[in-house]
Design a protein around this motif. Structure first.
Motif, PDB file in Angstrom:
ATOM      1  N   GLY A 258      -0.933   7.440  -8.979  1.00 58.14           N
ATOM      2  CA  GLY A 258      -0.753   6.006  -9.478  1.00 58.14           C
ATOM      3  C   GLY A 258       0.096   5.116  -8.506  1.00 58.14           C
ATOM      4  O   GLY A 258       0.944   5.508  -8.056  1.00 58.14           O
ATOM      5  N   GLY A 259      -0.584   3.647  -8.081  1.00 56.27           N
ATOM      6  CA  GLY A 259       0.432   2.707  -7.645  1.00 56.27           C
ATOM      7  C   GLY A 259       0.523   3.162  -6.067  1.00 56.27           C
ATOM      8  O   GLY A 259       1.686   2.961  -5.573  1.00 56.27           O
ATOM      9  N   GLY A 260      -0.576   3.179  -5.431  1.00 52.82           N
ATOM     10  CA  GLY A 260      -0.583   3.223  -3.768  1.00 52.82           C
ATOM     11  C   GLY A 260      -0.361   4.838  -3.194  1.00 52.82           C
ATOM     12  O   GLY A 260      -1.097   5.565  -3.747  1.00 52.82           O
ATOM     13  N   ASN A 261       0.788   5.055  -2.653  1.00 57.59           N
ATOM     14  CA  ASN A 261       0.992   6.146  -1.964  1.00 57.59           C
ATOM     15  C   ASN A 261       1.275   7.182  -3.049  1.00 57.59           C
ATOM     16  O   ASN A 261       2.131   6.983  -4.058  1.00 57.59           O
ATOM     17  N   PRO A 262       0.185   8.471  -2.931  1.00 52.70           N
ATOM     18  CA  PRO A 262       0.648   9.404  -3.954  1.00 52.70           C
ATOM     19  C   PRO A 262       2.152  10.122  -3.647  1.00 52.70           C
ATOM     20  O   PRO A 262       2.803   9.848  -2.693  1.00 52.70           O
ATOM     21  N   ASP A 263       2.748  10.544  -4.962  1.00 57.10           N
ATOM     22  CA  ASP A 263       3.994  11.232  -4.685  1.00 57.10           C
ATOM     23  C   ASP A 263       3.848  12.485  -5.493  1.00 57.10           C
ATOM     24  O   ASP A 263       2.985  12.768  -6.039  1.00 57.10           O
ATOM     25  N   ILE A 264       4.733  13.551  -5.006  1.00 57.57           N
ATOM     26  CA  ILE A 264       4.811  14.809  -5.554  1.00 57.57           C
ATOM     27  C   ILE A 264       6.134  14.843  -6.522  1.00 57.57           C
ATOM     28  O   ILE A 264       7.344  14.686  -5.961  1.00 57.57           O
ATOM     29  N   ARG A 265       5.911  15.220  -7.653  1.00 59.38           N
ATOM     30  CA  ARG A 265       6.906  15.491  -8.555  1.00 59.38           C
ATOM     31  C   ARG A 265       7.231  17.082  -8.392  1.00 59.38           C
ATOM     32  O   ARG A 265       6.339  17.806  -8.866  1.00 59.38           O
ATOM     33  N   VAL A 266       8.470  17.278  -8.169  1.00 56.06           N
ATOM     34  CA  VAL A 266       8.831  18.801  -7.953  1.00 56.06           C
ATOM     35  C   VAL A 266       9.617  19.043  -9.359  1.00 56.06           C
ATOM     36  O   VAL A 266      10.673  18.202  -9.597  1.00 56.06           O
ATOM     37  N   ALA A 267       9.140  20.046  -9.897  1.00 60.31           N
ATOM     38  CA  ALA A 267       9.990  20.193 -11.410  1.00 60.31           C
ATOM     39  C   ALA A 267      10.338  21.705 -11.591  1.00 60.31           C
ATOM     40  O   ALA A 267       9.895  22.476 -10.940  1.00 60.31           O
ATOM     41  N   ALA A 268      11.187  21.878 -12.291  1.00 60.57           N
ATOM     42  CA  ALA A 268      11.754  23.275 -12.858  1.00 60.57           C
ATOM     43  C   ALA A 268      12.367  23.340 -14.171  1.00 60.57           C
ATOM     44  O   ALA A 268      12.912  22.198 -14.612  1.00 60.57           O
ATOM     45  N   SER A 269      12.138  24.285 -14.736  1.00 64.40           N
ATOM     46  CA  SER A 269      12.689  24.426 -16.192  1.00 64.40           C
ATOM     47  C   SER A 269      12.942  25.842 -16.539  1.00 64.40           C
ATOM     48  O   SER A 269      12.121  26.783 -16.201  1.00 64.40           O
ATOM     49  N   PRO A 270      14.303  26.420 -17.305  1.00 68.49           N
ATOM     50  CA  PRO A 270      14.324  27.542 -17.775  1.00 68.49           C
ATOM     51  C   PRO A 270      13.363  27.847 -18.671  1.00 68.49           C
ATOM     52  O   PRO A 270      12.472  26.979 -19.250  1.00 68.49           O
ATOM     53  N   THR A 271      12.738  29.004 -18.853  1.00 66.18           N
ATOM     54  CA  THR A 271      11.831  29.427 -20.109  1.00 66.18           C
ATOM     55  C   THR A 271      12.595  30.443 -21.034  1.00 66.18           C
ATOM     56  O   THR A 271      11.953  30.840 -21.876  1.00 66.18           O
ATOM     57  N   ASP A 272      13.847  30.742 -20.789  1.00 66.43           N
ATOM     58  CA  ASP A 272      14.540  31.494 -21.728  1.00 66.43           C
ATOM     59  C   ASP A 272      15.810  30.603 -22.308  1.00 66.43           C
ATOM     60  O   ASP A 272      16.984  30.658 -21.745  1.00 66.43           O
ATOM     61  N   ALA A 273      15.689  30.020 -23.426  1.00 66.86           N
ATOM     62  CA  ALA A 273      16.741  29.286 -24.079  1.00 66.86           C
ATOM     63  C   ALA A 273      17.920  30.495 -24.563  1.00 66.86           C
ATOM     64  O   ALA A 273      19.050  30.181 -24.438  1.00 66.86           O
ATOM     65  N   GLY A 274      17.572  31.514 -24.762  1.00 72.66           N
ATOM     66  CA  GLY A 274      18.564  32.547 -25.214  1.00 72.66           C
ATOM     67  C   GLY A 274      19.638  32.675 -24.218  1.00 72.66           C
ATOM     68  O   GLY A 274      20.645  33.016 -24.254  1.00 72.66           O
ATOM     69  N   GLY A 275      19.117  32.556 -22.943  1.00 71.30           N
ATOM     70  CA  GLY A 275      20.140  33.042 -21.754  1.00 71.30           C
ATOM     71  C   GLY A 275      21.134  31.696 -21.614  1.00 71.30           C
ATOM     72  O   GLY A 275      22.274  31.846 -21.109  1.00 71.30           O
ATOM     73  N   ILE A 276      20.556  30.430 -22.141  1.00 73.61           N
ATOM     74  CA  ILE A 276      21.518  29.333 -21.983  1.00 73.61           C
ATOM     75  C   ILE A 276      22.466  29.485 -23.322  1.00 73.61           C
ATOM     76  O   ILE A 276      23.602  29.233 -22.851  1.00 73.61           O
ATOM     77  N   PHE A 277      22.048  29.944 -24.443  1.00 70.67           N
ATOM     78  CA  PHE A 277      22.800  30.013 -25.553  1.00 70.67           C
ATOM     79  C   PHE A 277      23.977  31.232 -25.522  1.00 70.67           C
ATOM     80  O   PHE A 277      25.230  31.095 -26.007  1.00 70.67           O
ATOM     81  N   HIS A 278      23.580  32.141 -24.887  1.00 67.82           N
ATOM     82  CA  HIS A 278      24.321  33.481 -24.951  1.00 67.82           C
ATOM     83  C   HIS A 278      25.875  33.090 -24.553  1.00 67.82           C
ATOM     84  O   HIS A 278      26.685  33.301 -25.322  1.00 67.82           O
ATOM     85  N   GLY A 279      26.029  32.837 -23.239  1.00 69.07           N
ATOM     86  CA  GLY A 279      27.439  32.786 -22.700  1.00 69.07           C
ATOM     87  C   GLY A 279      27.818  31.389 -23.133  1.00 69.07           C
ATOM     88  O   GLY A 279      29.300  31.441 -23.420  1.00 69.07           O
ATOM     89  N   ARG A 280      27.157  30.212 -23.211  1.00 68.47           N
ATOM     90  CA  ARG A 280      27.746  29.046 -23.402  1.00 68.47           C
ATOM     91  C   ARG A 280      28.113  28.883 -25.116  1.00 68.47           C
ATOM     92  O   ARG A 280      29.187  28.132 -25.186  1.00 68.47           O
TER      93      ARG A 280
END
Length: 709
Positions: A444-466
């Motif tokens: 959209g809006g003229g020149n195309p842009d590329i959105r580079v994205a990433a996400s963890p898939t394991d919430a347990g890994g986030i919660f465990h140590g923190r």
């Protein structure tokens, strides 16, 4: 074992509350109080109050109407005080936070005579910054706000009406009639109008600020230090954990957490720790950063040290800009492998593995952005020191504005650096689920842009140590934590440790008398999207009673809009479709229509399937158009599914089905909100009875009467 004195205090508090509010005891409520109190009593601590042994996590499923809030408050507050701990209640939304602080907890304290100090915790962005308000008012006449926001975001060009609102805010602050909290301001304010008045932690000069005594955020934070119980939301807890814990909220070691609406916490954690970066947009703001550096240089001519640091920043920004420019053609080629589609093209890296070429590119970007991040941090620290120097050659007001500008740069660069660090890292699939990594071509809006994205898939890994290893205790509760009759899926998604205590307490409603689940045969099921949509268009006018309060839930926006477009004209009048107005406005219009004796039918998506409260006539009928399976090409689901299959698991049975069952349960939970409510649920997807997994989902729902045709 719970001490006799504490047990007596809790029991007496419960009796007193019931008497004061003319209520009868509920079995599920008593069971929940006992489960939480006994679990907390079993935690052993050393002389310094640090947890030594005992299970720190208690999971309680309690249906709507159980009285969860009273249960966990009655059990946790006295025990926390006796153990020298503080309670942090985390809800799913700001609205529920305010309900707790303004209604539920004051009622408990007044009814029982208990004396606990309660504070509401919100993110910095919910509070006005007096310095920014001062700057906005000073620059309003000239309309010169280049120091506030990046040009590709929102330009600060206030209308006379908005300036009048700002002046009213300033007057209210001076008079002490308002504390600078966005949610308590008398007028509704759009995000674009509120944002110029706030700062994030990088833009805030903290205790050295010239207006620190008037600081709305720090005044609110000071109240937290004195509170026995802090009411936050899930996002704020995640933000605190991301900073290491104990930065915004009390340290986990000294805290008993209560996660209300606990079924949301895994998804909230994944969203909070995800990130994205638009290539052309990032290249653009790096270029503007260089121009802004050029604009600041003449103003700092009497401070050559700062000019030198700005020049180093300019060079580092130019190098990062160059590297990002080289990345576009490398990433663009992935879209050549996709079939032509009307949808926004998206490439999900199989198994989350972006490949050696992208990892090498990411490594170079990490190096370049790392240099830029360090340069910005050094400049920010030096500006902070300069504001403390009495005879620094640059006026303090200019230093403040530059510090804020540098804070904006810092936030953006740190976000980009974090993302590319994720792409530079190769996951070990044997150590746990990998990150999801994907690209989106935005045209959209003229020149195309590329959105580079990433996400963890394991919430347990986030919660465990923190959290789980550190917290004194955590209580997780919701009306829907089990799926297919078990806590297994919730345990996996949250990474709950061995020894976690689980219980499902008695519900408050007689579902068999309250309503019915009907599954009519409309001639197609949800597996055939086109045929199912045509069947909905044909059947819905006769299924819905357009003169009453009805909630029609769709799993797809496209299907919802097509069904609406093809409704007979006489049926469209009562319909409020999500997307036509804000959710809040739809709720207001719906309630107003029902209150005036008219019919109102909400066409909604997932956000209307949970958290919405429509008691009595506001919702007599819930229609579920399609079983709420996640979109199979969602990058997080796709990556996690691939990993599960590689590990010998069954992604459908272990991931898709439990999540769909949970969402279906949440959707059905919109119908009965009080003991007086009655109504019906209609499921228009025959897979609920024709498939073996569908029967499992049906059996997992509350025990309404069944009408299967």
């Amino acid at each position: 074992m719970l001490e006799t004195e504490l047990r007596d205090q809790i029991q007496q508090g419960y009796r007193t509350f019931l008497e004061a509010n003319k209520l009868r005891p509920r079995l599920g409520q008593k069971q929940m109080i006992a489960a939480i109190a006994n679990a907390l009593a079993g935690i052993e601590s050393d002389a310094d109050g640090r947890r030594l042994a005992g299970n720190p996590i208690t999971v309680v499923e309690a249906g709507t109407g159980t009285g969860k809030t009273l249960s966990y408050l009655l059990a946790a507050l006295p025990i926390a005080r006796a153990r020298g701990k503080r309670v942090v209640i985390a809800t799913g939304t700001v609205a529920l936070q305010e309900q707790l602080v303004n209604r539920d907890i004051p009622n408990l304290l007044e009814s029982t005579g208990w004396d606990y100090r309660i504070a509401l915790a919100k993110g910095r962005g919910r509070y006005l910054c007096p310095v920014r308000l001062d700057q906005c008012l000073d620059s309003a006449t000239a309309r010169d706000s280049g120091m506030f926001l990046f040009e590709d975001e929102i330009s600060f060009n206030p209308t006379s009406k908005l300036i009048a609102s700002y002046r009213a805010m300033d007057k209210a602050l001076q008079a002490g009639s308002w504390i600078g909290d966005r949610d308590s301001w008398v007028e509704s304010m759009e995000d674009n109008d509120w944002r110029p008045l706030t700062v994030d932690r990088r833009q805030c000069t903290g205790r050295r600020c010239r207006m620190i005594r008037e600081c709305c955020f720090f005044n609110a934070r000071d109240e937290l230090d004195e509170a026995d119980c802090i009411v936050a939301n899930h996002d704020l807890v995640m933000a605190d954990l991301a900073l290491g814990g104990g930065v915004i909220l009390p340290s986990p070691e000294d805290t008993i957490y209560i996660f209300d609406e606990g079924h949301r916490i895994a998804a909230t954690a994944l969203n909070h720790f995800a990130g994205s970066c638009r290539l052309r947009t990032t290249i653009g703001w790096l270029g503007r950063m260089k121009k802004q550096v050029d604009g600041w240089t003449p103003l700092l001519k009497d401070a050559p040290e700062l000019v030198s640091r700005l020049e180093k920043l300019r060079v580092a920004a130019a190098e990062a800009e160059k590297l990002l420019g080289l990345s576009f053609p490398l990433l663009e080629k992935f879209f050549d492998q996709l079939p032509d589609s009307e949808e926004e093209p998206r490439w999900c890296f199989p198994g989350g593995d972006s490949g050696d070429d992208v990892r090498e590119l990411a490594g170079h970007l990490v190096q370049g952005l790392g240099v830029l991040t360090t340069t910005i941090e050094v400049l920010s620290d030096r500006l902070g020191e300069a504001m403390d120097e009495q005879h620094f050659p640059v006026p303090r007001v200019d230093l403040e504005q530059l510090f804020q500008q540098v804070g904006i740069w810092q936030g953006r660069v740190e976000g980009a650096l974090h993302l590319w660090q994720c792409y530079a890292r190769e996951d070990d699939p044997q150590s746990g689920p990998p990150y999801a990594r994907w690209l989106v071509l935005e045209q959209g809006g003229g020149n195309p842009d590329i959105r580079v994205a990433a996400s963890p898939t394991d919430a347990g890994g986030i919660f465990h140590g923190r959290l789980w290893q550190r917290c004194h205790a955590a209580i997780i509760t919701s009306a829907t934590l089990r799926t297919l009759g078990k806590f297994d899926n919730f345990t996996k998604r949250c990474g709950l440790p061995e020894g976690t205590s689980y219980s499902a307490v008695a519900g408050a409603f007689d579902y068999g008398q309250a309503g019915v689940i009907a599954v009519p045969d409309i001639g197609a099921d949800g597996a055939d999207s086109r045929a199912h949509t045509e069947a909905l268009i044909s059947a819905l006018p006769d299924i819905v009673t357009w003169s009453e309060g009805t909630l029609v839930l769709f799993a797809s926006r496209r299907q919802m809009e097509k069904v609406y477009e093809n409704l007979p004209a006489e049926c469209k009048g009562p319909v409020l479709m999500q997307g036509q107005w804000s959710n809040q406005e739809i709720v207001r219009l719906h309630r107003a229509a029902i209150d005036s004796g008219e019919g109102s039918v909400i066409f909604g998506l997932a956000s209307f399937a949970e958290g919405m409260d429509f008691p009595g006539d506001y919702c007599c009928h819930v229609v579920i158009a399609k079983l709420p399976f996640a979109v199979p090409d969602d990058p997080v689901y796709q990556t996690l599914s691939d990993w599960l299959e590689q590990q010998g698991g069954n992604a459908f049975m272990e991931l898709m089905l439990p999540d769909a069952s949970l969402r279906l349960h949440q959707a059905c939970g919109r119908l009965i909100r009080t003991e007086q409510d009655t109504g019906r649920i209609t499921i228009l997807d025959r897979r609920i009875v024709s498939k073996r997994y569908g029967q499992q989902m049906l059996d997992d729902l509350p025990p309404f009467r069944r009408e299967i045709r």
